[in-house]
Design an enzyme around this catalytic site. Sequence first.
Site, PDB file in Angstrom:
ATOM      1  N   HIS A  56      83.010 -35.129 -22.086  1.00 14.66           N
ATOM      2  CA  HIS A  56      82.423 -35.225 -23.023  1.00 14.66           C
ATOM      3  C   HIS A  56      81.760 -34.174 -22.989  1.00 14.66           C
ATOM      4  O   HIS A  56      81.340 -34.030 -21.206  1.00 14.66           O
ATOM      5  CB  HIS A  56      81.648 -36.798 -23.415  1.00 14.66           C
ATOM      6  CG  HIS A  56      82.302 -37.748 -23.376  1.00 14.66           C
ATOM      7  ND1 HIS A  56      82.501 -38.299 -24.476  1.00 14.66           N
ATOM      8  CD2 HIS A  56      82.801 -38.025 -22.863  1.00 14.66           C
ATOM      9  CE1 HIS A  56      83.351 -39.472 -24.582  1.00 14.66           C
ATOM     10  NE2 HIS A  56      83.730 -39.447 -23.802  1.00 14.66           N
ATOM     11  N   HIS A  79      89.198 -36.687 -20.841  1.00  7.21           N
ATOM     12  CA  HIS A  79      88.326 -35.713 -21.710  1.00  7.21           C
ATOM     13  C   HIS A  79      86.696 -35.755 -20.965  1.00  7.21           C
ATOM     14  O   HIS A  79      86.590 -37.037 -20.506  1.00  7.21           O
ATOM     15  CB  HIS A  79      88.704 -36.702 -23.147  1.00  7.21           C
ATOM     16  CG  HIS A  79      88.274 -38.094 -23.080  1.00  7.21           C
ATOM     17  ND1 HIS A  79      88.969 -38.882 -23.159  1.00  7.21           N
ATOM     18  CD2 HIS A  79      87.086 -38.513 -23.394  1.00  7.21           C
ATOM     19  CE1 HIS A  79      88.689 -40.481 -22.793  1.00  7.21           C
ATOM     20  NE2 HIS A  79      87.104 -39.444 -23.451  1.00  7.21           N
TER      21      HIS A  79
HETATM   22  P1  AMP Z   1      85.886 -42.559 -23.611  1.00  7.43           P
HETATM   23  O1  AMP Z   1      84.930 -43.445 -23.627  1.00  7.43           O
HETATM   24  O2  AMP Z   1      84.463 -41.958 -22.293  1.00  7.43           O
HETATM   25  O3  AMP Z   1      87.503 -42.775 -23.800  1.00  7.43           O
HETATM   26  O4  AMP Z   1      85.927 -41.454 -24.821  1.00  7.43           O
HETATM   27  C1  AMP Z   1      86.199 -41.796 -26.091  1.00  7.43           C
HETATM   28  C2  AMP Z   1      85.680 -41.338 -26.885  1.00  7.43           C
HETATM   29  O5  AMP Z   1      86.015 -40.417 -28.181  1.00  7.43           O
HETATM   30  C3  AMP Z   1      84.673 -41.536 -27.905  1.00  7.43           C
HETATM   31  O6  AMP Z   1      83.915 -41.205 -27.599  1.00  7.43           O
HETATM   32  C4  AMP Z   1      84.721 -41.944 -29.446  1.00  7.43           C
HETATM   33  O7  AMP Z   1      84.721 -41.925 -30.211  1.00  7.43           O
HETATM   34  C5  AMP Z   1      86.225 -41.037 -29.230  1.00  7.43           C
HETATM   35  N1  AMP Z   1      87.061 -40.575 -30.045  1.00  7.43           N
HETATM   36  C6  AMP Z   1      88.223 -41.789 -30.449  1.00  7.43           C
HETATM   37  N2  AMP Z   1      88.972 -41.284 -31.274  1.00  7.43           N
HETATM   38  C7  AMP Z   1      88.928 -39.640 -32.011  1.00  7.43           C
HETATM   39  C8  AMP Z   1      89.674 -39.441 -32.778  1.00  7.43           C
HETATM   40  N3  AMP Z   1      90.524 -39.585 -33.602  1.00  7.43           N
HETATM   41  N4  AMP Z   1      88.817 -37.627 -33.012  1.00  7.43           N
HETATM   42  C9  AMP Z   1      87.583 -37.661 -32.041  1.00  7.43           C
HETATM   43  N5  AMP Z   1      87.210 -38.454 -31.527  1.00  7.43           N
HETATM   44  C10 AMP Z   1      87.681 -39.458 -31.208  1.00  7.43           C
END
Ligand code: AMP
Length: 143
Positions: free
Chosen positions: A101, A99
């Site tokens: 950001h 993903h």
């Molecule tokens: P990373 O640390 O780059 O893997 O980021 C994962 C991101 O996903 C974090 O910023 C979380 O807040 C976000 N996240 C996790 N679960 C969900 C969800 N169900 N809906 C939206 N964002 C999510």
Amino acid sequence: MAECIFCKIVAGEIPAVKVYEDELVFAFLDIGPINPGHVLVIPKEHHESSATIPEATAGRMFRVGARIGTALRRALDYEAFNLHLADGTAAGQVVMHAHLHVVPRGVEDGFHWNWRQLRYADGECAEIAKKIIARLDMTGKSR
Ligand code: AMP
Ligand code: ZN
């Protein structure tokens, strides 16, 4: 992938606040934003690593991320945005579906990347570049 939360979001099996969707990518609000409006852009297809995402999808992720960044500036009066992708646990990846950001930023938003700047010893740069070039595989078939 059956147990992947982001695959479930793409499939509509768990809720998310969508801001964009096309045939390749899906974009939605991060539930734990660095700043309000923080968006995640994901490939619809499950890829754990950014390194195996097909070029058209990877390009679309970047384009959509940048356009959403522009929309955040226009819509929510931000001054700037960061595009950030953590590839691998040691880099901070928590959700194992790649993903991008899109983090909206203001000059005094109180958030700082903890960035450091090391220095290379003499000749170290060239050695490191040589090693990278020797292992660079642009097919994208493996991690
Ligand atoms: P990373 O640390 O780059 O893997 O980021 C994962 C991101 O996903 C974090 O910023 C979380 O807040 C976000 N996240 C996790 N679960 C969900 C969800 N169900 N809906 C939206 N964002 C999510
Ligand atoms: Zn997935």
